[in-house]
Scaffold this motif. Structure first.
Motif, PDB file in Angstrom:
ATOM      1  N   VAL A 235       0.675  -1.369  -0.218  1.00 42.98           N
ATOM      2  CA  VAL A 235       0.157   0.129   0.024  1.00 42.98           C
ATOM      3  C   VAL A 235       0.920   1.674  -0.220  1.00 42.98           C
ATOM      4  CG1 VAL A 235      -1.128   1.463   1.212  1.00 42.98           C
ATOM      5  CG2 VAL A 235      -2.222  -1.851   1.243  1.00 42.98           C
ATOM      6  N   ILE A 236       0.432   1.967  -0.964  1.00 41.23           N
ATOM      7  CA  ILE A 236       1.318   3.321  -1.075  1.00 41.23           C
ATOM      8  C   ILE A 236       0.594   4.667  -0.608  1.00 41.23           C
ATOM      9  CG2 ILE A 236       2.748   5.135  -2.353  1.00 41.23           C
ATOM     10  CD1 ILE A 236       3.819   2.688  -1.721  1.00 41.23           C
ATOM     11  N   PRO A 237       0.543   5.486   0.273  1.00 40.98           N
ATOM     12  CA  PRO A 237      -0.595   6.201  -0.155  1.00 40.98           C
ATOM     13  C   PRO A 237      -0.280   7.762  -0.161  1.00 40.98           C
ATOM     14  CG  PRO A 237      -0.282   6.400   2.670  1.00 40.98           C
ATOM     15  CD  PRO A 237       1.378   5.191   1.233  1.00 40.98           C
ATOM     16  N   ILE A 238      -1.563   7.859  -1.806  1.00 43.77           N
ATOM     17  CA  ILE A 238      -0.635   8.742  -2.346  1.00 43.77           C
ATOM     18  C   ILE A 238      -1.821  10.098  -1.736  1.00 43.77           C
ATOM     19  CG2 ILE A 238      -1.910   9.942  -4.824  1.00 43.77           C
ATOM     20  CD1 ILE A 238      -1.613   7.084  -6.331  1.00 43.77           C
ATOM     21  N   LYS A 239      -2.923  10.165  -1.073  1.00 41.91           N
ATOM     22  CA  LYS A 239      -4.224  11.626  -1.127  1.00 41.91           C
ATOM     23  C   LYS A 239      -4.881  10.666   0.586  1.00 41.91           C
ATOM     24  CE  LYS A 239      -7.522  13.452  -2.708  1.00 41.91           C
ATOM     25  NZ  LYS A 239      -8.003  13.604  -3.476  1.00 41.91           N
ATOM     26  N   SER A 240      -4.402  10.172   1.851  1.00 40.03           N
ATOM     27  CA  SER A 240      -4.424   9.724   2.862  1.00 40.03           C
ATOM     28  C   SER A 240      -5.483  10.807   3.370  1.00 40.03           C
ATOM     29  CB  SER A 240      -3.389   9.884   3.879  1.00 40.03           C
ATOM     30  OG  SER A 240      -3.271  10.804   4.155  1.00 40.03           O
ATOM     31  N   LYS A 241      -6.131  11.975   2.865  1.00 39.12           N
ATOM     32  CA  LYS A 241      -7.108  12.780   3.808  1.00 39.12           C
ATOM     33  C   LYS A 241      -8.246  12.720   3.394  1.00 39.12           C
ATOM     34  CE  LYS A 241      -6.125  17.015   1.393  1.00 39.12           C
ATOM     35  NZ  LYS A 241      -6.118  18.623   1.663  1.00 39.12           N
ATOM     36  N   GLY A 242      -9.258  13.218   3.831  1.00 37.34           N
ATOM     37  CA  GLY A 242     -10.723  12.350   3.419  1.00 37.34           C
ATOM     38  C   GLY A 242     -10.728  12.104   4.243  1.00 37.34           C
TER      39      GLY A 242
ATOM     40  N   ASP B 192     -11.788  16.818  -2.773  1.00 29.49           N
ATOM     41  CA  ASP B 192     -10.555  16.026  -1.784  1.00 29.49           C
ATOM     42  C   ASP B 192     -10.983  15.822  -0.078  1.00 29.49           C
ATOM     43  OD1 ASP B 192      -9.219  18.303  -2.626  1.00 29.49           O
ATOM     44  OD2 ASP B 192      -9.408  19.721  -0.969  1.00 29.49           O
ATOM     45  N   ASP B 193     -12.083  15.070  -0.593  1.00 29.00           N
ATOM     46  CA  ASP B 193     -12.563  13.935   0.721  1.00 29.00           C
ATOM     47  C   ASP B 193     -13.128  12.792   0.387  1.00 29.00           C
ATOM     48  OD1 ASP B 193     -15.053  14.027  -1.945  1.00 29.00           O
ATOM     49  OD2 ASP B 193     -16.421  14.866   0.334  1.00 29.00           O
ATOM     50  N   ILE B 194     -11.921  12.553  -1.216  1.00 30.78           N
ATOM     51  CA  ILE B 194     -11.672  11.293  -1.708  1.00 30.78           C
ATOM     52  C   ILE B 194     -10.292  10.355  -1.164  1.00 30.78           C
ATOM     53  CG2 ILE B 194     -12.061   9.340  -3.291  1.00 30.78           C
ATOM     54  CD1 ILE B 194     -14.268  10.881  -4.293  1.00 30.78           C
ATOM     55  N   PRO B 195      -9.990   9.792  -0.098  1.00 27.74           N
ATOM     56  CA  PRO B 195      -8.846   9.259  -0.576  1.00 27.74           C
ATOM     57  C   PRO B 195      -7.892   8.324  -1.451  1.00 27.74           C
ATOM     58  CG  PRO B 195      -9.478   9.234   1.807  1.00 27.74           C
ATOM     59  CD  PRO B 195     -10.768   8.892   1.007  1.00 27.74           C
ATOM     60  N   VAL B 196      -7.021   8.590  -1.868  1.00 27.84           N
ATOM     61  CA  VAL B 196      -6.282   7.171  -3.027  1.00 27.84           C
ATOM     62  C   VAL B 196      -5.191   6.797  -1.971  1.00 27.84           C
ATOM     63  CG1 VAL B 196      -5.300   7.217  -5.337  1.00 27.84           C
ATOM     64  CG2 VAL B 196      -7.138   9.635  -4.501  1.00 27.84           C
ATOM     65  N   TYR B 197      -5.719   5.678  -3.034  1.00 24.01           N
ATOM     66  CA  TYR B 197      -3.988   4.945  -2.636  1.00 24.01           C
ATOM     67  C   TYR B 197      -3.626   4.272  -3.833  1.00 24.01           C
ATOM     68  CZ  TYR B 197      -5.224   5.664   2.616  1.00 24.01           C
ATOM     69  OH  TYR B 197      -5.140   6.695   3.926  1.00 24.01           O
ATOM     70  N   ALA B 198      -2.289   3.812  -4.168  1.00 20.04           N
ATOM     71  CA  ALA B 198      -2.115   2.897  -4.711  1.00 20.04           C
ATOM     72  C   ALA B 198      -1.512   1.692  -4.361  1.00 20.04           C
ATOM     73  CB  ALA B 198      -0.481   3.125  -5.728  1.00 20.04           C
ATOM     74  N   LEU B 199      -1.754   0.390  -5.249  1.00 25.54           N
ATOM     75  CA  LEU B 199      -1.089  -1.522  -5.214  1.00 25.54           C
ATOM     76  C   LEU B 199       0.009  -1.371  -5.583  1.00 25.54           C
ATOM     77  CD1 LEU B 199      -4.199  -2.734  -4.071  1.00 25.54           C
ATOM     78  CD2 LEU B 199      -2.727  -2.449  -2.677  1.00 25.54           C
ATOM     79  N   GLN B 200       1.453  -0.967  -4.685  1.00 27.56           N
ATOM     80  CA  GLN B 200       2.465  -2.060  -6.287  1.00 27.56           C
ATOM     81  C   GLN B 200       3.164  -2.986  -5.831  1.00 27.56           C
ATOM     82  OE1 GLN B 200       5.294   1.157  -4.831  1.00 27.56           O
ATOM     83  NE2 GLN B 200       6.321  -0.299  -2.540  1.00 27.56           N
ATOM     84  N   PRO B 201       3.849  -3.371  -6.958  1.00 28.50           N
ATOM     85  CA  PRO B 201       4.340  -4.976  -6.799  1.00 28.50           C
ATOM     86  C   PRO B 201       5.240  -5.059  -5.812  1.00 28.50           C
ATOM     87  CG  PRO B 201       5.046  -4.452  -8.741  1.00 28.50           C
ATOM     88  CD  PRO B 201       4.243  -3.443  -7.917  1.00 28.50           C
ATOM     89  N   ALA B 202       5.614  -6.973  -5.493  1.00 29.57           N
ATOM     90  CA  ALA B 202       5.977  -7.202  -4.607  1.00 29.57           C
ATOM     91  C   ALA B 202       7.751  -7.087  -5.719  1.00 29.57           C
ATOM     92  CB  ALA B 202       6.007  -8.388  -3.922  1.00 29.57           C
ATOM     93  N   GLY B 203       9.384  -6.801  -5.102  1.00 32.97           N
ATOM     94  CA  GLY B 203      10.176  -6.945  -5.097  1.00 32.97           C
ATOM     95  C   GLY B 203      10.647  -5.455  -6.211  1.00 32.97           C
ATOM     96  N   LEU B 204       9.304  -4.542  -5.629  1.00 37.96           N
ATOM     97  CA  LEU B 204       9.648  -2.614  -6.660  1.00 37.96           C
ATOM     98  C   LEU B 204      10.937  -2.373  -6.265  1.00 37.96           C
ATOM     99  CD1 LEU B 204       8.511  -2.106  -9.085  1.00 37.96           C
ATOM    100  CD2 LEU B 204       7.382  -0.384  -7.440  1.00 37.96           C
ATOM    101  N   ASN B 205      11.023  -2.625  -5.258  1.00 37.40           N
ATOM    102  CA  ASN B 205      12.465  -2.500  -4.218  1.00 37.40           C
ATOM    103  C   ASN B 205      13.354  -3.049  -4.028  1.00 37.40           C
ATOM    104  OD1 ASN B 205      11.158   0.315  -3.604  1.00 37.40           O
ATOM    105  ND2 ASN B 205       9.699   0.255  -2.687  1.00 37.40           N
ATOM    106  N   ASN B 206      13.647  -4.139  -4.620  1.00 37.99           N
ATOM    107  CA  ASN B 206      14.249  -4.713  -4.807  1.00 37.99           C
ATOM    108  C   ASN B 206      14.179  -6.039  -3.007  1.00 37.99           C
ATOM    109  OD1 ASN B 206      15.602  -5.914  -6.518  1.00 37.99           O
ATOM    110  ND2 ASN B 206      16.923  -3.758  -6.341  1.00 37.99           N
ATOM    111  N   ASP B 207      12.912  -5.668  -2.870  1.00 33.89           N
ATOM    112  CA  ASP B 207      13.074  -6.113  -0.778  1.00 33.89           C
ATOM    113  C   ASP B 207      11.759  -6.858  -0.473  1.00 33.89           C
ATOM    114  OD1 ASP B 207      10.663  -4.915  -1.381  1.00 33.89           O
ATOM    115  OD2 ASP B 207      10.535  -3.052  -0.508  1.00 33.89           O
ATOM    116  N   SER B 208      11.951  -7.718  -1.492  1.00 38.50           N
ATOM    117  CA  SER B 208      11.029  -8.919  -1.540  1.00 38.50           C
ATOM    118  C   SER B 208      10.775  -9.727  -3.025  1.00 38.50           C
ATOM    119  CB  SER B 208       8.989  -8.505  -0.907  1.00 38.50           C
ATOM    120  OG  SER B 208       8.659  -8.012  -1.829  1.00 38.50           O
ATOM    121  N   THR B 209      10.511 -11.143  -2.242  1.00 34.79           N
ATOM    122  CA  THR B 209       9.919 -11.910  -3.632  1.00 34.79           C
ATOM    123  C   THR B 209       8.923 -11.562  -4.123  1.00 34.79           C
ATOM    124  OG1 THR B 209      10.875 -13.427  -2.336  1.00 34.79           O
ATOM    125  CG2 THR B 209      10.027 -14.612  -3.912  1.00 34.79           C
TER     126      THR B 209
END
Length: 800
Positions: free
Chosen positions: A547-554, A581-598
């Motif tokens: 989970v990557i928060p892009i806009k957490s408020k709302g 502004d009242d709609i929070p937005v989160y992204a989901l990034q895949p495993a391994g993007l930062n060489n930190d997981s399988t």
């Protein structure tokens, strides 16, 4: 810690809301706005011994002069009153110096006092300097700090000081009115009924939702904040004209100034409903002799102006005055409590401009042996824009602005517009808003670049929250500061955080985490990451991987955006800006993007991990999942996981088809052949070029990357190929059990969109709602197409 048994402590009190803000500012800012050099001229017979005795009398009379502020190693900062303290008096004889030397020495004296600052822990009000200018003229300098004394209190103490001096000079016992007990006053205010204040402020600020703030835009990212002052004076004739106008219209000069500042703000922000702040003495009510008590009682109240074009200014001013007088009944009420009354949770403040109308007790006294004149104390304010009005025979207007939010052109427009509106109403006698507004020039922004806080990441490198504590802190920070995508390593104060915002922030933090932290903790832990570690030091907090928060408020249910086939998620950022502004937005990034997981080896396992972290952000449904390109399969799997738990999922699909890599379906084969032939007939060169590029990317580029690319490029290519692999291997044996919002582009091949729609209707148990937008597939997350997509999402998902 302060040990009451080993000290001369008389009483200990918590800091008020205003005092907490001033303490944070004192400790965090290079420019201590709470420090004041109060100076005045004394004319008459000055006796140093009598003056020392008078000061000792006053220190004994006014408890606040014997008070100190403490915060080190304490859970909450404290205001400590001591049984005794001595005041230091420095006497300088400058009678032989030239006028130039006297001025230089006086300026140096004030500069040194400012550099030395306020000694809050030992006594910030206990030093006075007297400079002898001539045999009958003396200058007094009294450094003080606003955390202990407001302007009204300074006037009270100076008045008492020279009243005592006069009595002692004539060998009389000083006769001063009995002061009220501070503890009794606090008890009285705490026991006042809340209902009347609640009803008034709720009605007064009803339906006011979106504050218009100067701090919404940062002009400069310089870490050192400076102030700009612009002034103008109304001479005696003009001042009398204003007084006559007010008398004729049955309003006070204060009411007139408040209303005129509102009109300037209305023009600047292009609205007819504005709120600014104003200072009040904080001494309203029928508590006996409260006007004689010295301390930090000053408060700030909101002033709301709803402009009625059909009403004359005279009637509007009178109506506004009635509301101002009603509000004065609640001067004691802190902004923190007021915000709670009106449930003001989404924004840090209702306003960020302040009007200070100085109306302190008169110091003139008959038959005093020492005449006090030319009193100056300066202005303290932590607001981006402050208008100070100093009434008298002449009236002085001082507009102080922060260079961080207001540039010189804007400041000049504000002060010039204020002067013009004042003249148009009181001298030109314009009576209607519709006429007035046409007579004021619009503010035109200069060519200087502004940094929009709502759309900018104010950080060199964005670091997303890695656990739930950081996310909750991020939500509070974004709400209070009005900035999206704050890095967890960004410094609160460098982002423009103010002292009173810090106080409010810790009120929310303590409520959210059930802690009892002081706002001074922010000084040692000024980033989300450090603050999270501080809060979570006694508990284990699991980090997020996906989970990557892009806009957490709302306060609406969040929108979770699943990565496409390339693994990137940054392209979702324009969508977060385009949505309300009242709609929070989160992204989901895949495993391994930062060489930190399988990396995941199946869509099903990927969806399980994603669903787990989505649940940590949003424990209960319904859920809103956005998919694009290669990710619809992930969205379907996540929705089925939630369905098993009895929760609904809205699936939003952006211009994508199921089984994108399916080359076995006869209809798909026909569609691809038809599309290719159509492109060849229309533009054979472009068709061949496109085919060549696609084949290169599919077959040759992986080999080139493997041989020559950087390690990060190789890793990204590895992730992309893995995502395509698990997508192709996905069985598509599950239906989406809820509704689908399918947003499509208008395509040259008219057979494509019906095929997309048919594919989703065949796999969806609920309804498939189809909406169309402009732009090509690879352009959809750029303006102006993203605004259309955001509008479809809001209307179909959030406004049902």
């Amino acid at each position: 810690m302060i040990n009451k048994k080993q000290s001369t402590v008389e009483a200990i009190y918590p800091l008020s809301y205003m005092q907490q803000g001033l303490l944070i500012h004192h400790l965090s800012s290079e420019l201590d706005q709470g420090f004041l050099n109060t100076e005045c001229t004394l004319t008459g017979d000055f006796d140093l011994t009598l003056f020392q005795e008078s000061c000792a009398f006053i220190v004994n009379r006014h408890d606040v002069l014997r008070s100190t502020i403490h915060w080190r190693n304490l859970e909450k900062p404290l205001h400590v009153f001591h049984k005794s303290k001595e005041i230091e008096i420095e006497y300088l004889d400058w009678i032989e110096a030239s006028s130039t030397e006297k001025k230089t020495s006086w300026d140096k004296l004030k500069e040194d006092a400012y550099k030395n600052g306020a000694k809050l822990e030992t006594g910030a009000l206990l030093r006075i300097t007297i400079a002898k200018i001539s045999n009958s003229q003396f200058k007094m300098l009294w450094p003080m700090h606003h955390i202990l004394l407001d302007g009204w209190s300074g006037s009270i103490i100076i008045k008492d000081l020279f009243s005592v001096y006069n009595s002692l000079y004539f060998k009389k016992t000083p006769q001063l009115d009995t002061l009220p007990n501070y503890k009794a006053y606090l008890k009285w205010t705490n026991e006042l009924p809340e209902e009347d204040a609640k009803v008034f402020w709720k009605d007064y600020l009803k339906d006011y939702k979106t504050p218009l703030l100067f701090s919404s835009n940062i002009i400069t990212t310089d870490k050192v904040e400076t102030t700009i002052s612009n002034t103008f004076n109304l001479f005696e004739k003009e001042t009398n004209q204003i007084k006559d106008y007010c008398k004729e219209n049955k309003i006070t000069v204060n009411t007139l100034i408040q209303c005129i500042w509102s009109l300037v703000l209305a023009k600047f922000f292009n609205t007819k409903d504005v709120v600014h702040g104003t200072t009040v003495s904080g001494r309203a009510g029928d508590f006996p002799n409260i006007d004689l008590l010295a301390g930090m009682f000053m408060n700030v109240q909101p002033v709301r102006s709803k402009i009625d074009e059909n009403m004359t200014f005279s009637n509007w001013f009178q109506n506004m005055q009635k509301l101002h007088f009603e509000a004065r009944k609640f001067e004691y009420l802190s902004l923190e409590t007021l915000y709670e009354y009106i449930n003001w949770s989404e924004n840090s403040t209702l306003f960020d401009s302040l009007v200070v109308f100085e109306n302190y007790p008169a110091l003139k006294a008959e038959n005093n042996i020492l005449e006090v004149s030319d009193i100056k104390s300066g202005l303290t304010s932590t607001y981006p824009v402050t208008l100070a009005v100093l009434p008298g025979i002449e009236t002085k207007f001082v507009l102080t602005t922060s260079s961080k939010y207001v540039d010189s052109d804007m400041a000049l427009w504000l002060i010039n517009s204020l002067k013009k509106v004042l003249e148009l109403i009181t001298i030109k006698e314009i009576t209607k808003y519709s006429v007035l507004i046409k007579s004021i020039d619009d503010f035109k922004k200069s060519g200087s670049e502004q940094i929009d806080k709502n759309n900018s990441v104010i950080s060199d490198a964005y670091i997303a929250p890695k656990n739930n504590t950081e996310l909750q802190l991020l939500q509070i920070w974004e709400s209070l500061l009005g900035i999206n995508q704050i890095s967890t390593k960004a410094n609160f104060f460098e982002l423009g955080g103010k002292s009173l915002v810090a106080v409010k922030m810790f009120t929310l933090i303590n409520r959210k985490f059930k802690t009892k932290l002081s706002a001074t903790a922010l000084l040692e832990h000024p980033t989300i990451e450090k603050l999270s570690n501080y809060i979570s030091s006694d508990s284990k907090t699991e980090s997020w991987k996906y989970v990557i928060p892009i806009k957490s408020k709302g306060d609406k249910n969040p929108l979770f955006c699943v990565h496409g086939g390339g693994g990137y998620v940054i392209f979702f950022n324009p969508l977060s800006n385009a949505l309300n502004d009242d709609i929070p937005v989160y992204a989901l990034q895949p495993a391994g993007l930062n060489n930190d997981s399988t990396m995941h080896d199946s869509i099903e396992k990927m969806a399980l991990d994603y669903a787990k972290e989505i649940k940590e952000v949003q424990p209960n449904g319904p859920y809103n999942i956005l998919t694009y390109c290669f990710s619809p399969a992930v969205g379907i799997e996540i929705a089925n996981i939630f369905k098993e738990k009895g929760e609904r999922t809205n699936l939003i699909v952006i211009d994508s088809i199921i089984k994108q890599e399916d080359f076995t379906d006869p209809e798909r084969i026909k569609m691809r052949i038809y599309g290719f032939l159509n492109r060849v007939l229309k533009n054979p060169i472009n068709a061949v070029k496109l085919m060549t590029i696609n084949n290169y990317r599919r077959f040759l580029e992986p080999m080139v990357i493997k041989l020559f690319a950087s390690s990060s490029k190789k890793n990204l290519d590895k992730i992309t190929r893995n995502l395509v692999k698990i997508y192709i291997n996905y069985g598509w044996y599950k239906n989406h059990t809820d509704d689908v919002l399918l947003i499509l582009t208008e395509k040259a091949d008219k057979k494509l969109n019906p095929t997309y729609i048919k594919s989703w209707e065949g796999i969806t148990n609920g309804n498939v709602e189809v909406r169309y937008t402009t732009g090509k597939h690879h352009e959809l997350f750029n303006s102006p197409h993203i605004e259309s997509i955001a509008n479809h999402i809001e209307n179909s998902i959030y406004k049902k």
